[in-house]
Design an enzyme around this catalytic site. Structure first.
Site, PDB file in Angstrom:
ATOM      1  N   TRP A   1       0.838  -1.210   0.000  1.00  0.00           N
ATOM      2  CA  TRP A   1       0.000   0.000   0.000  1.00  0.00           C
ATOM      3  C   TRP A   1       0.863   1.245   0.000  1.00  0.00           C
ATOM      4  CZ3 TRP A   1      -0.527   4.264   3.132  1.00  0.00           C
ATOM      5  CH2 TRP A   1      -1.681   5.049   2.952  1.00  0.00           C
ATOM      6  N   HIS A   2       2.015   1.164   0.668  1.00  0.00           N
ATOM      7  CA  HIS A   2       2.873   2.334   0.774  1.00  0.00           C
ATOM      8  C   HIS A   2       3.604   2.656  -0.519  1.00  0.00           C
ATOM      9  CE1 HIS A   2       2.216   1.778   5.093  1.00  0.00           C
ATOM     10  NE2 HIS A   2       2.589   3.033   5.215  1.00  0.00           N
ATOM     11  N   GLY A   3       3.725   1.688  -1.393  1.00  0.00           N
ATOM     12  CA  GLY A   3       4.399   1.984  -2.658  1.00  0.00           C
ATOM     13  C   GLY A   3       4.561   0.744  -3.491  1.00  0.00           C
TER      14      GLY A   3
END
Lengths: 383, 471
Positions: free
Chosen positions: B331-333
């Site tokens: 989700w963060h990248g």
């Protein structure tokens, strides 16, 4: 109502602050230029469907609000005071500060990728140009931070400009005369000030030392009666840092008997006279950028008449602007080219004028960013 | 538009607040909805249609879920359709290049997106999915008013950077505009907003300079300011660097979340906290209950618990944890360093859960050192994909004793801000806050100063002089 204000004082404070500043900001008239930032300030961007659709209007409007913000310079100065006095920082706005000597140094922790690339291109351009001509002398002005006389705050990281200068000298052909200004300007025992505290340029006294190194024993130094000092000079480094503890510099200049003709470049080696007068721009002394006093700024091609003998071509950046007055004692004709505003190779000019000497004088910091130096080797466009 | 910017503070916000407070209650959601759309378009007008499509699709799914109340099969199909539709945009814009790299699909097939992400897509997608899932589970009633529903998805306090607000948590407030604006909320909101702004502008940007002094500043992939260069940094400086980055990330994210919560309060909404002093944690387990609480809460409620949570035995629990942490990482990248970061925490959490946690609970000092070390190193993994960093280079600098540019200049230049930042990571600010709540005069002065100094910094950092006159 008063009871409600007492129950929500922070909300009242926040909203009052925001509303008052917003209204005052919108009401305040827009400024045209910022002298201290050396730029035209943006005005309200014109609305069009296209500019809104591609987002450029929003971006431009944001820049407009920033540029024209109420009391902008005051906020910037207070910011600088907070950085140096409260946070006790030795660097702000990209400038390293030394409280003992009041020196301000542009920071170069390392070179960016594009600066490294530009440096390589410019070094190669000089080497190639020097190979083509016979009577060239080069002088590159080191940054103050690299000299023992004016060192950086302790431990501050820095590029090794000395090594870069050495590598540049190694690239030049043997016939080129090199005047190493690090020896001239680096002597810590001298009490004279060779670099401005608040500007990246060298002082006129520094330029004088370079002139002595260049011309040797026959150097003609202007008489002290011609020497003038203009105090209150705050330059490029101060613009960036707005350092609370900065001590202003004095601009030194010599009222030498010489005249200057500035030309408009029509095309390569074709000029028309634009103006004629003295070497200096007196209006600049009343403005922020006092260094523009020398040589009326950075013109593409200009010719100065001196009291000496011979003809010299000087290819330069702004560092040479305070150096040229010294040359008037040694040469009769001094042609000055600034490649930023004369974007052709000087070869055709050299061929038609037949100079006795050619001098290349640049500050090292310029060589990391200047994109016009490669014009030295631009093929001629004359038919 | 960014909260910590002059156009937002001194153009958008006053206009929206005036309109919002002045209009009758029935119009408040419309002001919020339209204002938020303008806010979004200011930053990213070309992806505006996607936002609208996500709103429309989920609005329609909501209506259909109500119609199919008695038909479980159809209801499930609509749920899956709604979630898939929202996710499809996220998958395409954020993950298609990454997934394409894995499966060997190249650019020319038209399935890969290589441009910038639509603004806020990671946040509003999750909020949209929260709506259909909460509706499906009967945790909240359908919203038939498209403006009211649209406001939930797009409201500007949390559209761009969270906190991620579940629909069930906020639907009552959305429907009752008359009960929103209370003196208490206005006051708390203003306090949160000022403190958040100061955290972002003064602390985050201030300590972040230490990190960018090392790796350099990049804009659109090009280096605009040179740092020392991670290759030239000593081991000590590399550690100082990622410690500074860890603090920057916290103050930046926490500050922005607090601004969002504050703005929400001033508009009459109660958003959940997103951070609770994460760096005082004494275990990784505790850290993840204090960091980005709304994200881990979302994964817990919508992924972990539906999969069985810890109720189906240790094997299933580990599987569920693995899935949640893969998703959290990614989700963060969209990059392998983010996957590695997620797996790093998965492994640590499993070790704690199966063995270490009881020992950590007994320790006094060493659990904090253990947690901080692992968290700071974790952020090193997290940031290693950025320009100027690089995973192998970072690991080399951190763990092989390297000489290079030392910490001395940086400790000197950043001594005050390092001290203040470290203190602000402890529970000291909370204690100061409690004291100030009892001494209102001091509180107003401090908050007023913070506000003024923050504006100083917002203007001061736009100083950009030219060396020669720029025509």
């Amino acid at each position: 109502m008063i009871r409600k204000i007492k129950q929500a004082p922070t909300f009242v404070l926040l909203t009052l602050f925001i509303f008052l500043v917003t209204i005052a900001d919108i009401a305040a008239p827009d400024k045209k230029i910022s002298e201290i930032e050396n730029k035209v300030l943006s005005h309200i961007p014109a609305i069009s469907t296209a500019s809104i659709m591609n987002g450029s209007w929003m971006k431009d409007y944001g820049t407009y609000v920033q540029d024209q913000f109420l009391l902008r310079d005051t906020w910037i100065t207070v910011h600088s005071v907070l950085e140096t006095e409260v946070l006790r920082k030795v660097e702000t706005g990209g400038i390293l500060l030394d409280t003992k000597s009041a020196m301000q140094y542009p920071r170069f922790f390392s070179l960016t990728d594009s600066e490294t690339l530009q440096w390589e291109k410019n070094s190669a351009a000089f080497a190639s140009f020097c190979g083509k001509h016979e009577n060239i002398t080069v002088m590159f002005v080191p940054s103050a931070s690299q000299l023992k006389k004016t060192p950086l705050p302790a431990g501050a990281p820095s590029i090794d400009e000395n090594a870069l200068m050495d590598s540049l000298f190694r690239k030049l052909p043997g016939k080129t005369r090199i005047v190493d200004l690090r020896n001239t300007l680096g002597n810590p025992s001298s009490s004279a000030q060779y670099f401005y505290r608040n500007d990246h340029h060298w002082t006129t006294d520094g330029a004088e030392m370079a002139y002595r190194a260049y011309y040797g024993e026959k150097a003609v130094i202007p008489d002290v009666s011609l020497r003038h000092e203009q105090p209150g000079f705050m330059g490029t480094s101060y613009s960036k840092s707005r350092w609370f503890r900065a001590q202003s510099d004095s601009l030194v200049w010599y009222d030498v008997p010489a005249e200057m003709t500035i030309y408009q470049t029509e095309r390569e080696n074709r000029f028309s006279e634009k103006s004629h007068g003295g070497l200096y721009e007196p209006d600049a002394l009343a403005s922020y950028d006092k260094y523009a006093f020398f040589l009326h700024g950075n013109n593409g091609y200009s010719r100065i008449s001196g009291n000496g003998e011979g003809k010299i071509l000087l290819i330069k950046d702004s560092f040479a602007n305070c150096f040229v007055p010294f040359l008037t004692g040694s040469y009769e004709i001094i042609d000055v080219i600034d490649l930023r505003n004369y974007q052709y190779s000087p070869d055709s000019l050299i061929e038609s004028e037949k100079y006795d000497d050619i001098l290349i004088l640049y500050g090292m910091q310029t060589l990391f960013t200047d994109t016009s130096i490669i014009n030295l080797n631009r093929p001629s466009v004359i038919e | 538009m960014v909260f910590s910017s002059l156009p937002f503070l001194f153009r958008f916000l006053p206009v929206v607040l005036v309109l919002y407070y002045v209009v009758p209650d029935a119009w408040k959601n419309s002001v919020l909805f339209i204002g938020s759309l303008i806010f979004y378009c200011w930053g990213e007008i070309r992806f505006f249609p996607i936002l609208l499509v996500v709103v429309l699709i989920n609005y329609c799914c909501g209506l259909l879920l109500e119609r199919t109340e008695e038909k479980p099969v159809l209801k499930k199909i609509i749920l899956i359709f709604g979630i898939s539709a929202s996710l499809s945009f996220l998958l395409y814009f954020k993950y298609s290049a990454f997934l394409g790299g894995i499966f060997g699909i190249n650019n020319s097939s038209g399935l890969i997106w290589k441009g910038t992400l639509p603004l806020g897509i990671s946040f509003y997608t999750f909020q949209a999915m929260s709506y259909v899932i909460d509706l499906y589970r009967g945790k909240a009633p359908v919203e038939k008013n498209i403006i009211t529903f649209g406001s939930y998805i797009v409201m500007f306090p949390q559209l761009i950077a969270g906190p991620i607000v579940k629909y069930s948590a906020i639907h009552a407030q959305l429907r009752n505009p008359s009960k929103r604006v209370t003196t208490d909320r206005l006051e708390t909101g203003a306090k949160f907003f000022i403190v958040g702004l100061a955290q972002k502008v003064l602390l985050a940007d201030g300590i972040g300079k230490l990190w960018s002094d090392i790796i350099g500043v990049y804009q659109n992939g090009v280096m605009t300011q040179a740092g020392v260069g991670l290759t030239n940094a000593s081991t000590g400086l590399a550690w100082l660097g990622i410690a500074a980055y860890s603090m920057q990330l916290y103050f930046d994210f926490n500050g922005y979340s607090m601004m969002g919560i504050g703005l929400g309060k001033m508009l009459g909404f109660d958003f959940p906290d997103n951070f609770k002093h994460p760096y005082i944690s004494s275990s990784i387990t505790e850290f993840w209950r204090r960091w980005h609480i709304t994200l881990s809460g979302w994964f817990r409620d919508y992924v972990y618990i539906p999969l069985g949570g810890n109720k189906l035995g240790i094997g299933i629990q580990l599987r569920n944890l693995l899935i949640v942490w893969l998703l959290t990482g990614i989700w963060h990248g969209a990059g392998w360093n983010f996957v590695a970061w997620g797996m790093y925490y998965f492994i640590l959490l499993v070790i704690e859960k199966l063995w270490l946690l009881p020992f950590l609970k007994k320790g006094r000092i060493w659990p904090h050192i253990y947690t901080l070390f692992l968290v700071v190193f974790g952020w090193g993994l997290f940031v290693s994909g950025e320009r100027g960093v690089g995973l192998s280079l970072l690991l080399d600098r951190l763990f092989c004793l390297r000489s290079g540019v030392s910490v001395s200049y940086f400790l000197r230049n950043y001594c005050v801000i390092l001290t203040v930042s470290v203190l602000c990571c402890t529970s000291l600010p909370e204690k100061c806050w409690k004291w100030m709540e009892k001494h209102r005069a001091a509180q107003i002065i401090v908050l007023g100063l913070l506000l003024a100094v923050s504006v100083c910094y917002l203007v001061g950092t736009t100083n950009s002089p030219f060396l020669y006159f720029n025509f």
